[in-house]
Design a protein around this motif. Structure first.
Motif: not given
Length: 345
Positions: A95-98, A104-107, A128-130, A277-282
């Motif tokens: 997250a810091k690097a982004v 970039g998340l789409d890199d 991709r990174i994401k 009810a569930l998703s993912v972040g970093y």
């Protein structure tokens, strides 16, 4: 003489030995006692360490004994293996690097790799990174070659991406190791140094570290009471390998509840929806079940399991660790966390 007295006073207040963390919250104390004692009714659990952060107050308590019959109860200095909870540290650095424009998340991940990897795509759709951060890369769970870093990079060329990345959730320990390598590449620093400089030092998490000597670590057991080996890090440690104490984990929880910290807020951003009810972040799992928002991650290794769950709307976070690992441990520890949370609401 006055100067000497001031030094002695300072040492007594700010010395290296940290005082025990206590609480006057009777409800919190009774809740922790209740769920810890219920857990230890199962004789396969030898001990459990619980830490709670509640609206600025921190509390730790330890139960049982690390080795049956020895009476060696865990303490605030007991160094546990975190297993996959290591991943949320990697996510925070990503997250810091982004935010800093380093990645970039789409890199396309191949942008940061020196070798050619034509296999890291499906029908022209690259990994991709994401996708690395959300377990949607279609990478295998464990590295094809994981004995050392050089072999790991060779093994990347043998991955077969069988469907479009970013569509299907499939848990992978391979992906966060590649993330750690990419972070080293863009910052030109070792992954260990990045953790120290950007997270651990800032939060005074002096006990959180990778260790080469397993004698420093709590020993873990399987469900049959057999002593299990400690994890041996051979790669970067982006997926697994960090070790920590309960007080240090509360410092990390406090950081995660700081909504003024842009790096933290970014790491909690919803990047992929698994279900309603569930998703993912970093690497954080973001749960919104029964109208209770939480950021959570489970960690498991050969002889140890833990949960860290954060409830941002209530300014509460809880860590629970046991030196036991067998089917059902994760569920039991999660019940401890949720039980304590609901009682102290």
């Amino acid at each position: 003489m006055k100067f000497l007295i001031l030094i002695l006073i300072s040492l007594s207040i700010f010395g290296c030995e940290r005082p025990p963390i206590e609480t006057r919250d009777v409800s919190l104390l009774s809740s922790v006692d209740h769920y810890a004692n219920e857990l230890l009714k199962d004789s396969r659990f030898r001990s459990v360490s619980i830490g709670v952060y509640k609206k600025g107050e921190v509390f730790t308590k330890h139960y049982g004994e690390l080795e049956t019959g020895k009476g060696n109860k865990p303490t605030d200095t007991s160094l546990y293996e975190l297993g996959s909870v290591t991943k949320v540290f990697t996510g925070l650095l990503a997250a810091k690097a982004v935010l800093e424009g380093k990645i970039g998340l789409d890199d396309d991940v191949r942008k940061y790799l020196e070798r050619e990897y034509p296999n890291l795509e499906f029908n022209g759709k690259p990994v991709r990174i994401k996708h690395l951060l959300t377990h949607t890369s279609n990478f295998p769970n464990f590295p094809i070659k994981g004995d050392n870093k050089e072999d790991f990079l060779v093994g990347l060329s043998e991955i077969n991406i069988e469907s479009e990345p970013g569509i299907k959730y499939s848990y992978s320990n391979t992906a966060p190791e590649l993330t750690a390598f990419i972070l080293e590449t863009v910052y030109k620093k070792s992954y260990d140094d990045l953790l120290q400089e950007y997270i651990l030092n800032d939060q005074s998490m002096i006990e959180t570290k990778f260790v080469d000597n397993p004698e420093q670590l709590v020993k873990g057991y399987n469900g049959h009471g057999e002593l299990m080996p400690n994890f041996e890090r051979r790669l970067w440690g982006g997926a697994v390998g960090l070790n920590s104490t309960t007080p240090d984990l509360l410092r990390f929880i406090k950081l995660q509840l700081d909504d003024t910290n842009n790096m933290v807020s970014e790491s909690h951003r919803d990047l992929y929806q698994i279900n309603k009810a569930l998703s993912v972040g970093y690497h954080w799992y973001i749960s919104d079940e029964d109208n209770i928002l939480s950021y959570r991650h489970h960690g498991g290794i050969y002889g140890m399991q833990n949960w860290i769950i954060i409830f941002p709307k209530h300014d509460i976070g809880i860590s629970v660790i046991s030196n036991a690992s067998f089917d059902g441990v994760g569920d039991s520890l999660e019940e401890v966390v949720m039980g304590i949370f609901k009682r102290i609401m």
